[in-house]
Design a protein around this motif. Structure first.
Motif, PDB file in Angstrom:
ATOM      1  N   ARG A  72      25.800 -32.659   5.038  1.00  0.00           N
ATOM      2  CA  ARG A  72      26.406 -33.246   6.235  1.00  0.00           C
ATOM      3  C   ARG A  72      26.070 -34.735   6.254  1.00  0.00           C
TER       4      ARG A  72
ATOM      5  N   ASP B  75      24.390 -24.273  14.275  1.00  0.00           N
ATOM      6  CA  ASP B  75      25.696 -23.614  14.142  1.00  0.00           C
ATOM      7  C   ASP B  75      25.536 -22.107  13.918  1.00  0.00           C
TER       8      ASP B  75
ATOM      9  N   ARG C  36      19.589 -40.245  18.837  1.00  0.00           N
ATOM     10  CA  ARG C  36      20.313 -39.227  19.585  1.00  0.00           C
ATOM     11  C   ARG C  36      19.829 -39.141  21.026  1.00  0.00           C
TER      12      ARG C  36
ATOM     13  N   ASP D 218      18.034 -28.954  12.851  1.00  0.00           N
ATOM     14  CA  ASP D 218      19.210 -29.418  12.109  1.00  0.00           C
ATOM     15  C   ASP D 218      20.479 -28.761  12.648  1.00  0.00           C
ATOM     16  N   ASP D 219      21.554 -29.502  12.610  1.00  0.00           N
ATOM     17  CA  ASP D 219      22.808 -29.031  13.188  1.00  0.00           C
ATOM     18  C   ASP D 219      23.335 -27.775  12.500  1.00  0.00           C
ATOM     19  N   TYR D 220      23.165 -27.667  11.177  1.00  0.00           N
ATOM     20  CA  TYR D 220      23.736 -26.506  10.492  1.00  0.00           C
ATOM     21  C   TYR D 220      22.991 -25.229  10.878  1.00  0.00           C
TER      22      TYR D 220
ATOM     23  N   ARG E 120      22.206 -30.541  21.909  1.00  0.00           N
ATOM     24  CA  ARG E 120      23.632 -30.353  21.672  1.00  0.00           C
ATOM     25  C   ARG E 120      24.251 -29.535  22.811  1.00  0.00           C
TER      26      ARG E 120
ATOM     27  N   ARG F 175      27.226 -35.150  18.414  1.00  0.00           N
ATOM     28  CA  ARG F 175      25.863 -35.129  17.892  1.00  0.00           C
ATOM     29  C   ARG F 175      25.661 -36.157  16.787  1.00  0.00           C
TER      30      ARG F 175
END
Length: 647
Positions: free
Chosen positions: A477, A155, A537, A150-152, A195, A516
């Protein structure tokens, strides 16, 4: 309890380059980590698991949960540093380096740390319960299928990898500790791109492929079978080699500080990087560190040309792209062919949505038609129920230029939006609020509720009242999903408008890659929808399909819009986000589904505008701008923006 026997690292065959990369970062963690990229079943995970067994031991502060270095103040948490400053002798323990697995389902609390419930309840004080980043400090952090993370979570990893520290601000707790881990990950490129910000954090990348040598593959089978029959006996047979590699790493760590890179080799490296048009100084830094580590592993204090060449093969390939999708030879997807029975020979692994063809279930009146009558000039394909993919007649590569389009207010590069929700178990919890009648008992956090009661001074045993209940406040998100509806009919070949349209598709895909977000493609021509790629993606899937996309035939615009409506309705149940539909067409619809084209377009655009934000790209040439023969006015009525594509 008997230990779990891992497959011995030196017993793995056919992955020599991946082994060299892992050993190099074990010698010098400043290289930045390793990404193993390849097909499933090629031994990536097995290699990483066995890698932990050859890592030497390290000294840590015995009573510190963060594995602080007892000799280096720069690698100490605040508590250890305060003790060090007071002149206190820190207790030392010897620990073996470990591989810490980061599961794809990990939560933020488990990753960074959270409130220590036991101390909050028994002592009424706020203290940190360390997370996975604390365990990973001075160890190996391994992420399997990193491109699905997951993107979070990515991060947070980016922050920790960039600064080497994990800063925790949770429930009144403010703590920071070192997070100097070696990042090792594996991925299957078929499941999507990584990413770009995270990709750059990996110093070395190795493409892992199954060996082509039959004898090597046969040896792999023999060793695996022998290991399965007697794991402990097989391990003992390779144990001397394991100890030898472990000692080589230990000696190389001491030697690498004295390894020198000759000026002529450094000059060669820099000149090569400049010629390759690599635009980051990290390339030569990582390559130099890798070459020195490889030399140290062989017991030498001077880098050779062979060391440099091996290091460049590991450190430079993923930095060759100056921009997304810059590849010397983009891969072309296999072409389905027509057989004698006028049916497609479908390629292995294709899903029904990728095979193209007509809209089914009565959505097209031409479902069983095989005639090409009235379809116009069909270039590179056959219309009707049997249609093959061919190389488009437009072979001149066109780069989409800014002057082709006047950017509207929609903004192709908009980032994913965030929403604040309460009472729903979706998203990332970042704070808590006292419960109210509006939320009821949905998404109550029992831990926060008990802690709230304990800190209120309820005493033992703790009694939790209604006023102590805390509900989670979550941040969700909402990803951006871009669905491109591309007109590939014969009219788009006039003045090579299809080239400009493909350039626009490429730009949308590039923006989706950087941000993304998801991107999908619906192409229509002849008597129905030709290609459907559901939002993904895996951006190369879209671009590779675009390279071989045929054009020609009639314009079934109604079928394309109906397909877009049906796709978004189905995907909206599992992929929640902001849907944007980009319709690239000249509006010359001439194939109805069942009735009048204008009525169908009106009906589908009403439904589509309810489900998503629609942007129309009007590709009509200036020479032919007769509204009577197009339906751009119908489409524009329900769009958030209509953009004229310049000639």
């Amino acid at each position: 309890m008997s230990r779990r026997v891992t497959f011995p690292f030196p017993a793995i065959v056919g992955l020599d380059k991946a082994k060299s990369a892992l050993l190099a970062v074990a010698v010098n963690p400043l290289i930045g980590g390793v990404l193993l990229r390849g097909d499933k079943g090629t031994g990536k995970t097995t290699l990483v698991r066995s890698f932990a067994d050859v890592l030497p031991e390290v000294e840590v502060v015995a009573d510190c949960p963060f594995n602080c270095d007892p000799r280096d103040p720069q690698l100490m948490c605040d508590s250890c540093y305060a003790r060090y400053q007071r002149g206190e002798r820190l207790p030392v323990a010897i620990k073996k380096m470990r591989v810490i697995d980061l599961p794809l389902s990990i939560t933020v609390d488990r990753l960074v740390g959270t409130l220590d419930i036991k101390r909050a309840i028994t002592e009424g004080v706020r203290a940190l319960q360390p997370g996975l980043l604390a365990e990973a400090n001075r160890n190996i952090l391994y992420i399997d299928e990193v491109n699905l993370l997951d993107d979070y979570i990515i991060d947070i990893l980016l922050d920790a990898a960039a600064y080497g520290w994990n800063v925790v601000e949770r429930e009144g707790v403010s703590v920071k500790h070192p997070a100097r881990f070696i990042l090792v990950a594996s991925m299957n490129p078929e499941e999507g791109e990584l990413r770009p910000q995270l990709l750059d954090r990996f110093g070395l990348i190795v493409d892992v492929e199954a060996p082509r040598d039959p004898e090597v593959r046969a040896e792999i089978v023999r060793r695996v079978e022998e290991f399965n029959r007697d794991p402990e006996g097989f391990y003992r047979r390779w144990e001397p080699e394991i100890k030898k590699i472990r000692e080589e790493i230990r000696k190389a760590r001491e030697l690498v500080k004295r390894v020198e890179m000759p000026d002529d080799l450094l000059k060669t490296l820099v000149e090569t990087i400049i010629k390759l048009d690599i635009r980051t100084s990290r390339a030569e830094i990582v390559t130099t560190r890798t070459a020195k580590a490889l030399a140290a592993l062989e017991g030498r204090t001077r880098v050779t040309m062979e060391d440099l060449q091996r290091a460049m093969e590991l450190a430079l390939p993923h930095r060759l792209k100056a921009r997304p999708f810059e590849r010397p030879k983009p891969p072309i997807l296999p072409q389905p062919l027509i057989n004698d029975n006028n049916t497609r020979n479908e390629q292995p692994g294709q899903t029904p949505n990728q095979r193209g063809g007509m809209l089914r279930d009565g959505m097209s009146t031409a479902q069983d038609e095989h005639s090409n009558a009235g379809t116009g000039g069909n270039v590179g394909g056959v219309d009707g129920n049997s249609r093959r993919y061919g190389v488009a007649s437009v072979g001149i590569p066109v780069e989409f230029r800014k002057e082709f389009i006047h950017a509207g207010s929609h903004g192709l590069g908009s980032r994913s939006s965030f929403r604040r929700i309460v009472g729903q178990p979706h998203g990332i919890p970042y704070m808590y609020l006292p419960i109210s009648n509006k939320e009821g008992s949905a998404d109550v956090d029992l831990t926060a509720s008990i802690v709230h009661a304990a800190l209120r001074g309820a005493g033992l045993p703790i009694k939790v009242d209604w006023g102590d209940l805390m509900v989670r406040v979550r941040r969700v998100r909402a990803p951006r999903i871009s669905l491109i509806v591309l007109d590939a009919s014969g009219s788009m070949n006039f003045m090579r408008r299809i080239e400009v349209a493909k350039g626009l598709v490429r730009r949308i895909a590039e923006e989706s890659y950087v941000k993304r977000s998801y991107v999908g493609l619906i192409s229509f021509r002849g008597r129905g929808v030709d290609v459907i790629i559901e939002p993904t993606r895996n951006y190369w899937q879209v671009l590779s399909t675009l390279e071989g996309l045929p054009s020609g035939g009639a314009t079934p615009l109604s079928a394309a819009l109906a397909c877009a409506v049906d796709l978004i309705k189905r995907l909206g149940l599992k992929l929640r986000g902001d849907y944007w539909v980009y319709v690239i067409t000249d509006g010359k619809a001439n194939v109805p589904l069942m009735k009048d084209v204008r009525e169908e377009l009106e009906s589908f655009m009403v439904e589509l505008s309810r489900l998503a934000k629609v942007v129309i790209y009007d590709t009509r040439p200036q020479l032919i701008y007769d509204p009577s023969i197009t339906y751009i006015d119908v489409l524009s009525k329900y769009a958030v923006d209509t953009v004229r594509v310049g000639d």
